[in-house]
Design a protein around this motif. Structure first.
Motif, PDB file in Angstrom:
ATOM      1  N   ARG A 257       0.840  -1.212   0.000  1.00 58.08           N
ATOM      2  CA  ARG A 257       0.000   0.000   0.000  1.00 58.08           C
ATOM      3  C   ARG A 257       0.865   1.247   0.000  1.00 58.08           C
ATOM      4  NH1 ARG A 257      -1.774  -0.126   6.339  1.00 58.08           N
ATOM      5  NH2 ARG A 257       0.237  -0.863   7.049  1.00 58.08           N
ATOM      6  N   TRP A 258       0.294   2.299  -0.533  1.00 62.40           N
ATOM      7  CA  TRP A 258       0.857   3.638  -0.414  1.00 62.40           C
ATOM      8  C   TRP A 258       0.051   4.360   0.655  1.00 62.40           C
ATOM      9  CZ3 TRP A 258       5.189   5.035  -2.824  1.00 62.40           C
ATOM     10  CH2 TRP A 258       5.539   4.414  -4.010  1.00 62.40           C
ATOM     11  N   ILE A 259       0.722   5.014   1.575  1.00 60.49           N
ATOM     12  CA  ILE A 259       0.039   5.906   2.505  1.00 60.49           C
ATOM     13  C   ILE A 259       0.449   7.314   2.092  1.00 60.49           C
ATOM     14  CG2 ILE A 259      -0.215   6.672   4.888  1.00 60.49           C
ATOM     15  CD1 ILE A 259       0.217   3.793   5.765  1.00 60.49           C
ATOM     16  N   ASP A 260      -0.528   8.081   1.637  1.00 59.54           N
ATOM     17  CA  ASP A 260      -0.310   9.440   1.156  1.00 59.54           C
ATOM     18  C   ASP A 260      -0.643  10.420   2.264  1.00 59.54           C
ATOM     19  OD1 ASP A 260       0.141   8.303  -1.373  1.00 59.54           O
ATOM     20  OD2 ASP A 260      -1.979   8.447  -1.884  1.00 59.54           O
TER      21      ASP A 260
ATOM     22  N   TYR B  76       4.468   1.005   2.092  1.00 62.39           N
ATOM     23  CA  TYR B  76       4.596   0.163   3.281  1.00 62.39           C
ATOM     24  C   TYR B  76       4.092  -1.240   2.987  1.00 62.39           C
ATOM     25  CZ  TYR B  76       5.338   4.324   6.137  1.00 62.39           C
ATOM     26  OH  TYR B  76       5.848   5.473   6.688  1.00 62.39           O
ATOM     27  N   CYS B  77       4.657  -2.215   3.714  1.00 65.95           N
ATOM     28  CA  CYS B  77       4.149  -3.585   3.667  1.00 65.95           C
ATOM     29  C   CYS B  77       3.017  -3.693   4.699  1.00 65.95           C
ATOM     30  CB  CYS B  77       5.269  -4.583   3.976  1.00 65.95           C
ATOM     31  SG  CYS B  77       5.921  -4.474   5.655  1.00 65.95           S
TER      32      CYS B  77
ATOM     33  N   THR C 208      -3.428  13.347  13.719  1.00 67.81           N
ATOM     34  CA  THR C 208      -4.604  14.081  13.259  1.00 67.81           C
ATOM     35  C   THR C 208      -4.281  15.450  12.669  1.00 67.81           C
ATOM     36  OG1 THR C 208      -4.955  14.983  15.476  1.00 67.81           O
ATOM     37  CG2 THR C 208      -6.081  12.914  14.934  1.00 67.81           C
ATOM     38  N   HIS C 209      -3.008  15.833  12.620  1.00 70.63           N
ATOM     39  CA  HIS C 209      -2.626  17.138  12.086  1.00 70.63           C
ATOM     40  C   HIS C 209      -2.474  17.140  10.566  1.00 70.63           C
ATOM     41  CE1 HIS C 209      -1.389  17.481  16.324  1.00 70.63           C
ATOM     42  NE2 HIS C 209      -1.831  18.702  16.166  1.00 70.63           N
ATOM     43  N   HIS C 210      -2.610  15.980   9.945  1.00 66.32           N
ATOM     44  CA  HIS C 210      -2.410  15.866   8.504  1.00 66.32           C
ATOM     45  C   HIS C 210      -3.573  15.113   7.861  1.00 66.32           C
ATOM     46  CE1 HIS C 210       1.606  17.176   9.481  1.00 66.32           C
ATOM     47  NE2 HIS C 210       1.786  16.125  10.245  1.00 66.32           N
ATOM     48  N   THR C 211      -3.714  15.275   6.556  1.00 68.67           N
ATOM     49  CA  THR C 211      -4.708  14.551   5.782  1.00 68.67           C
ATOM     50  C   THR C 211      -4.041  13.323   5.172  1.00 68.67           C
ATOM     51  OG1 THR C 211      -5.844  16.613   5.248  1.00 68.67           O
ATOM     52  CG2 THR C 211      -6.290  14.722   3.822  1.00 68.67           C
ATOM     53  N   TYR C 212      -4.719  12.165   5.238  1.00 69.12           N
ATOM     54  CA  TYR C 212      -4.161  10.914   4.742  1.00 69.12           C
ATOM     55  C   TYR C 212      -5.112  10.245   3.768  1.00 69.12           C
ATOM     56  CZ  TYR C 212      -0.985  11.235   8.675  1.00 69.12           C
ATOM     57  OH  TYR C 212      -0.035  11.666   9.564  1.00 69.12           O
ATOM     58  N   ARG C 213      -4.540   9.437   2.897  1.00 76.16           N
ATOM     59  CA  ARG C 213      -5.310   8.503   2.079  1.00 76.16           C
ATOM     60  C   ARG C 213      -4.453   7.248   1.935  1.00 76.16           C
ATOM     61  NH1 ARG C 213      -4.811  11.783  -3.659  1.00 76.16           N
ATOM     62  NH2 ARG C 213      -2.624  11.276  -4.012  1.00 76.16           N
ATOM     63  N   VAL C 214      -5.101   6.103   1.806  1.00 75.67           N
ATOM     64  CA  VAL C 214      -4.389   4.828   1.657  1.00 75.67           C
ATOM     65  C   VAL C 214      -4.806   4.225   0.320  1.00 75.67           C
ATOM     66  CG1 VAL C 214      -4.033   2.520   2.604  1.00 75.67           C
ATOM     67  CG2 VAL C 214      -4.333   4.465   4.145  1.00 75.67           C
ATOM     68  N   ARG C 215      -3.804   3.827  -0.465  1.00 71.87           N
ATOM     69  CA  ARG C 215      -4.057   3.196  -1.760  1.00 71.87           C
ATOM     70  C   ARG C 215      -3.364   1.840  -1.785  1.00 71.87           C
ATOM     71  NH1 ARG C 215      -1.176   6.027  -5.736  1.00 71.87           N
ATOM     72  NH2 ARG C 215       0.090   7.002  -4.128  1.00 71.87           N
ATOM     73  N   GLN C 216      -4.085   0.812  -2.151  1.00 71.46           N
ATOM     74  CA  GLN C 216      -3.517  -0.526  -2.246  1.00 71.46           C
ATOM     75  C   GLN C 216      -2.640  -0.623  -3.489  1.00 71.46           C
ATOM     76  OE1 GLN C 216      -3.883  -2.781   0.285  1.00 71.46           O
ATOM     77  NE2 GLN C 216      -4.900  -1.047   1.225  1.00 71.46           N
TER      78      GLN C 216
ATOM     79  N   LYS D 275      -1.243  -2.973  -6.411  1.00 71.94           N
ATOM     80  CA  LYS D 275      -1.674  -4.187  -7.093  1.00 71.94           C
ATOM     81  C   LYS D 275      -0.570  -5.245  -7.094  1.00 71.94           C
ATOM     82  CE  LYS D 275      -4.807  -1.648 -10.024  1.00 71.94           C
ATOM     83  NZ  LYS D 275      -5.085  -1.143 -11.345  1.00 71.94           N
ATOM     84  N   GLU D 276      -0.978  -6.489  -7.200  1.00 76.95           N
ATOM     85  CA  GLU D 276      -0.034  -7.620  -7.273  1.00 76.95           C
ATOM     86  C   GLU D 276       0.963  -7.393  -8.398  1.00 76.95           C
ATOM     87  OE1 GLU D 276       1.349 -11.246  -5.877  1.00 76.95           O
ATOM     88  OE2 GLU D 276      -0.413 -10.204  -5.128  1.00 76.95           O
ATOM     89  N   GLY D 277       2.227  -7.664  -8.132  1.00 80.31           N
ATOM     90  CA  GLY D 277       3.269  -7.463  -9.131  1.00 80.31           C
ATOM     91  C   GLY D 277       3.792  -6.046  -9.146  1.00 80.31           C
ATOM     92  N   ASN D 278       3.413  -5.233  -8.272  1.00 86.69           N
ATOM     93  CA  ASN D 278       3.625  -3.816  -8.011  1.00 86.69           C
ATOM     94  C   ASN D 278       4.770  -3.096  -8.725  1.00 86.69           C
ATOM     95  OD1 ASN D 278       6.004  -4.278  -6.531  1.00 86.69           O
ATOM     96  ND2 ASN D 278       4.955  -4.258  -4.579  1.00 86.69           N
ATOM     97  N   LYS D 279       4.960  -3.245  -9.979  1.00 85.34           N
ATOM     98  CA  LYS D 279       6.003  -2.487 -10.683  1.00 85.34           C
ATOM     99  C   LYS D 279       5.487  -1.130 -11.052  1.00 85.34           C
ATOM    100  CE  LYS D 279       8.967  -5.942 -12.627  1.00 85.34           C
ATOM    101  NZ  LYS D 279       9.574  -6.450 -13.813  1.00 85.34           N
TER     102      LYS D 279
END
Length: 77
Positions: free
Chosen positions: A34-37, A51-52, A63-71, A73-77
């Motif tokens: 995943r990417w944590i933005d 991150y794994c 809580t001082h920042h805005t976050y988004r989490v993106r999975q 994909k398999e093979g993640n190149k």
């Protein structure tokens, strides 16, 4: 800073054998799942960190920042 960074986005990751995206945590050599933005202090620039499954959960607790989490994909190149 990883490859692919732009003025509006910075990417943190390790490159694993075969070119796969790896977890950014020092000493961890696992493929990232995943990417944590994070948009810090309202600045319109995303800090994207790979991150794994075992790392990164504490990042979104600030809580001082805005976050988004993106999975990643398999093979993640």
């Amino acid at each position: 800073m990883g490859k692919g960074s732009t003025p509006s986005e910075v990417q943190h990751f390790q490159t694993l054998d075969g070119g796969r995206v790896g977890c950014w945590t020092p000493g961890c050599r696992q493929p990232a799942t995943r990417w944590i933005d994070m948009e810090r202090y309202g600045i319109r620039r995303w800090l994207s960190t790979a991150y794994c499954d075992d790392h990164g959960d504490n990042e979104t607790k600030d809580t001082h920042h805005t976050y988004r989490v993106r999975q990643i994909k398999e093979g993640n190149k």
